[in-house]
Design a protein around this motif. Structure first.
Motif, short mmCIF file in Angstrom:
data_model
loop_
_atom_site.label_atom_id
_atom_site.label_comp_id
_atom_site.label_asym_id
_atom_site.label_seq_id
_atom_site.Cartn_x
_atom_site.Cartn_y
_atom_site.Cartn_z
N LYS A 1 -74.15 -0.81 -44.62
CA LYS A 1 -74.14 -2.27 -44.69
C LYS A 1 -72.81 -2.84 -45.20
CE LYS A 1 -78.99 -2.91 -44.44
NZ LYS A 1 -79.07 -1.88 -43.40
N ILE A 2 -71.74 -2.24 -44.75
CA ILE A 2 -70.40 -2.71 -45.12
C ILE A 2 -69.75 -3.30 -43.88
CG2 ILE A 2 -68.14 -2.01 -46.02
CD1 ILE A 2 -69.74 0.63 -46.84
N ASN B 1 -63.21 -12.66 -23.17
CA ASN B 1 -63.61 -11.28 -22.91
C ASN B 1 -64.17 -10.50 -24.10
OD1 ASN B 1 -62.79 -10.52 -19.99
ND2 ASN B 1 -61.13 -11.81 -20.78
N LEU B 2 -63.89 -10.97 -25.30
CA LEU B 2 -64.35 -10.22 -26.48
C LEU B 2 -65.50 -10.96 -27.12
CD1 LEU B 2 -60.77 -9.34 -27.81
CD2 LEU B 2 -62.24 -7.96 -26.30
N LYS B 3 -66.71 -10.52 -26.77
CA LYS B 3 -67.92 -11.25 -27.17
C LYS B 3 -68.63 -10.54 -28.33
CE LYS B 3 -67.79 -14.10 -23.53
NZ LYS B 3 -67.39 -15.46 -23.59
N ASN B 4 -69.47 -11.31 -29.01
CA ASN B 4 -70.30 -10.77 -30.11
C ASN B 4 -69.48 -10.07 -31.18
OD1 ASN B 4 -72.71 -11.58 -28.79
ND2 ASN B 4 -72.46 -9.82 -27.42
N VAL B 5 -68.31 -10.58 -31.44
CA VAL B 5 -67.46 -9.99 -32.47
C VAL B 5 -66.66 -11.13 -33.10
CG1 VAL B 5 -65.48 -9.49 -30.93
CG2 VAL B 5 -65.88 -8.03 -32.92
N VAL B 6 -66.32 -10.99 -34.36
CA VAL B 6 -65.48 -11.98 -35.02
C VAL B 6 -64.03 -11.56 -34.81
CG1 VAL B 6 -64.79 -12.94 -37.25
CG2 VAL B 6 -67.21 -12.55 -36.75
N LEU B 7 -63.23 -12.47 -34.26
CA LEU B 7 -61.83 -12.12 -34.02
C LEU B 7 -60.98 -12.50 -35.22
CD1 LEU B 7 -61.60 -13.12 -30.26
CD2 LEU B 7 -61.96 -10.85 -31.24
N GLN B 8 -59.92 -11.72 -35.39
CA GLN B 8 -59.01 -11.93 -36.52
C GLN B 8 -57.58 -11.77 -36.01
OE1 GLN B 8 -59.53 -10.10 -40.64
NE2 GLN B 8 -58.05 -8.64 -39.86
N GLU C 1 -69.23 -13.56 -45.25
CA GLU C 1 -70.06 -14.58 -44.57
C GLU C 1 -69.64 -14.70 -43.10
OE1 GLU C 1 -72.56 -16.48 -45.25
OE2 GLU C 1 -72.73 -16.67 -47.43
N ILE C 2 -68.35 -14.67 -42.86
CA ILE C 2 -67.85 -14.80 -41.49
C ILE C 2 -68.22 -13.55 -40.69
CG2 ILE C 2 -65.81 -15.11 -40.03
CD1 ILE C 2 -64.45 -16.52 -42.37
N LEU C 3 -67.96 -12.38 -41.28
CA LEU C 3 -68.16 -11.13 -40.54
C LEU C 3 -69.64 -10.81 -40.32
CD1 LEU C 3 -65.42 -8.94 -42.26
CD2 LEU C 3 -65.38 -9.72 -39.89
N ILE C 4 -70.46 -11.11 -41.33
CA ILE C 4 -71.89 -10.73 -41.23
C ILE C 4 -72.70 -11.86 -40.60
CG2 ILE C 4 -73.95 -10.05 -42.54
CD1 ILE C 4 -71.97 -8.89 -44.67
N ASN C 5 -72.51 -13.07 -41.11
CA ASN C 5 -73.35 -14.19 -40.64
C ASN C 5 -72.67 -15.06 -39.60
OD1 ASN C 5 -75.34 -13.32 -42.44
ND2 ASN C 5 -74.47 -14.52 -44.12
N LYS C 6 -71.48 -14.65 -39.19
CA LYS C 6 -70.71 -15.39 -38.18
C LYS C 6 -70.54 -16.87 -38.53
CE LYS C 6 -70.74 -12.16 -34.50
NZ LYS C 6 -71.55 -11.08 -34.90
N LYS C 7 -70.36 -17.11 -39.82
CA LYS C 7 -70.16 -18.47 -40.28
C LYS C 7 -68.78 -18.96 -39.80
CE LYS C 7 -69.66 -20.71 -44.77
NZ LYS C 7 -69.67 -20.47 -46.20
N VAL C 8 -68.74 -20.22 -39.33
CA VAL C 8 -67.45 -20.78 -38.92
C VAL C 8 -66.83 -21.46 -40.14
CG1 VAL C 8 -66.27 -22.32 -37.31
CG2 VAL C 8 -68.30 -21.08 -36.56
N CYS C 9 -65.89 -20.83 -40.76
CA CYS C 9 -65.21 -21.45 -41.90
C CYS C 9 -63.80 -20.87 -42.00
CB CYS C 9 -66.00 -21.25 -43.20
SG CYS C 9 -65.98 -19.59 -43.86
N LYS C 10 -63.00 -21.47 -42.86
CA LYS C 10 -61.60 -21.04 -42.96
C LYS C 10 -61.46 -19.81 -43.84
CE LYS C 10 -58.55 -24.60 -41.54
NZ LYS C 10 -59.07 -25.94 -41.32
N SER C 11 -60.61 -18.89 -43.39
CA SER C 11 -60.34 -17.70 -44.19
C SER C 11 -59.03 -17.09 -43.72
CB SER C 11 -61.49 -16.70 -44.01
OG SER C 11 -61.30 -15.60 -44.83
N VAL C 12 -58.14 -16.86 -44.64
CA VAL C 12 -56.82 -16.31 -44.26
C VAL C 12 -56.39 -15.19 -45.21
CG1 VAL C 12 -55.69 -18.26 -45.48
CG2 VAL C 12 -54.35 -16.85 -43.93
N TRP C 13 -55.90 -14.12 -44.59
CA TRP C 13 -55.17 -13.08 -45.32
C TRP C 13 -54.21 -12.47 -44.32
CZ3 TRP C 13 -55.41 -7.61 -44.44
CH2 TRP C 13 -56.37 -7.19 -43.52
N PHE C 14 -53.22 -11.72 -44.77
CA PHE C 14 -52.25 -11.14 -43.85
C PHE C 14 -52.13 -9.63 -44.05
CE2 PHE C 14 -50.26 -15.49 -44.42
CZ PHE C 14 -50.66 -15.96 -43.17
#
Ligand code: CP3
Length: 334
Positions: free
Chosen positions: A229-230, A269-276, A6-19
């Motif tokens: 579509k991945i 500087n890093l636009k149109n991308v989901v940062l992690q 959801e975050i990566l495809i629909n740019k949803k703002v929600c919590k998500s954590v992995w390491f």
């Protein structure tokens, strides 16, 4: 759809954590299994144990995503180059021989990695559906560094050797691309939801060579994922402000910051991308107060954007799992 998708495809703002490197090294329950399995490659090829190790950090910390327990060097292994892991020394690959490398085919490759795909399938069945199972590959350049080893320089890349071998190097990179696509395809078919591409040694590439050895190989893999579509996350570690050019050209769904990137610079500087990610794994070796302070810098900066909480490189072996747990709690309560 999982939250990470959801975050990566629909740019949803929600919590998500992995390491990164959440499964392994620093966990006593991993070390227990590892002590009884001296051959690391064989451990990666044990579907039941790889699946169990993948789920260890999920059980312990209830992280939002699992990353399959495997290694980027399973690809050179499957292409017939012997890979060993020497204790306290890291990976050691058999001398590269182009004739062996070219004597591969897709069936043989997929067959050799079948246990990895089986582990993905087993793990996906056991994982809650809101959680993503992340598949990964090493980018062609990073694999080349391990595969050619001292053939392209001792401690750093010798560009004179690289130029002399340009034809061979390009042949290797092109062939790797095809096998990496196959590996992505097989991992997705087995049930993985997201792909991360590790270009851990991108920082060794000189600026004038980034286009050929980093941007274009990553772009080709990202386009392959997009066509399927991945969602795909890139990690071109160590290229500093060239992250901007990378992002503008490669356009992945997600971009993992390394610990050298200033989050405020990244936001601008890093636009149109989901940062992690971004937080240094070293932070976890300090006091609780210091860990939270350093984590807060990322959380404050990205609080209004879709952001996946993670690190700027893998968890270190000496990390105390209790601190990992506290950091996750801090993030969730933030
Ligand atoms: O992230 C995870 O928990 C999933 C599993 C995973 C491993 N390696 C398991 C592993 C992942 C995603 C990787 C990726 C990987 N492997 C990278 C890219 C990320 C990065 O760290 O830059 C690279 C460069 C490798 C190559 C590799 N594998 C090295 C250099 C080493 C030895 C030193 C080290 O990092 O531990 C490995 C071995 C390895 N891969 C271990 C684990 C748990 C340690 C094995 C042991 O117990 O000896």
């Amino acid at each position: 759809m999982s939250d990470l998708e959801e975050i990566l495809i629909n740019k949803k703002v929600c919590k998500s954590v992995w390491f990164m490197r959440q499964a392994g090294r620093y966990l006593p329950e991993f070390r227990e299994i590892r002590s009884q399995n001296k051959d690391f490659i064989q451990l990666c090829l044990n579907s039941d144990l790889s699946s169990e190790i993948t789920l260890q950090p999920i059980k312990r910390f209830n992280l939002d995503s699992a990353i399959i327990f495997s290694d980027i060097l399973m690809v050179p292994y499957a292409l017939g180059q012997k890979v060993e892991f020497i204790k306290d020394h890291g990976p050691k690959l058999e001398e590269f021989k182009i004739e062996n490398f070219l004597n591969n085919n897709k069936n043989k490759f997929s067959q050799k990695l079948q246990p990895v795909y089986k582990a993905i399938k087993n793990t996906r069945e056991k994982l809650e559906k809101e959680k993503s199972l992340i598949a990964f590959i090493g980018a062609p350049w990073t694999l080349l560094i391990y595969m050619l080893g001292s053939k392209i320089g001792k401690n750093q890349v010798d560009y004179e050797i690289l130029k002399k071998k340009e034809f061979e190097v390009n042949l290797i990179l092109d062939n790797l691309h095809d096998y990496l696509c196959l590996h992505i395809e097989n991992q997705i078919a087995a049930g993985a939801n997201v792909v991360q591409i590790f270009d851990s040694w991108a920082g060794l590439i000189t600026p004038e060579n980034l286009q050929d050895y980093c941007y274009i190989p990553n772009l080709k893999l990202v386009d392959f994922c997009k066509n399927k579509k991945i969602p795909v996350i890139c990690f071109p570690k160590g290229i500093s402000e060239n992250y901007k050019e990378f992002n503008n050209l490669v356009k992945p769904n997600g971009l993992n910051l390394d610990y050298d990137i200033n989050p405020i610079w990244a936001k601008e500087n890093l636009k149109n991308v989901v940062l992690q990610g971004g937080l240094s794994p070293n932070a976890l070796l300090s006091s609780e107060k210091e860990i939270f302070k350093r984590a807060e810098k990322y959380l404050d900066t990205f609080k209004k954007s879709p952001y996946v909480f993670n690190l700027g490189h893998g968890l270190l072996p000496e990390t105390d799992p209790v601190k990992v747990e506290k950091l996750i709690k801090f993030y969730r309560e933030y």
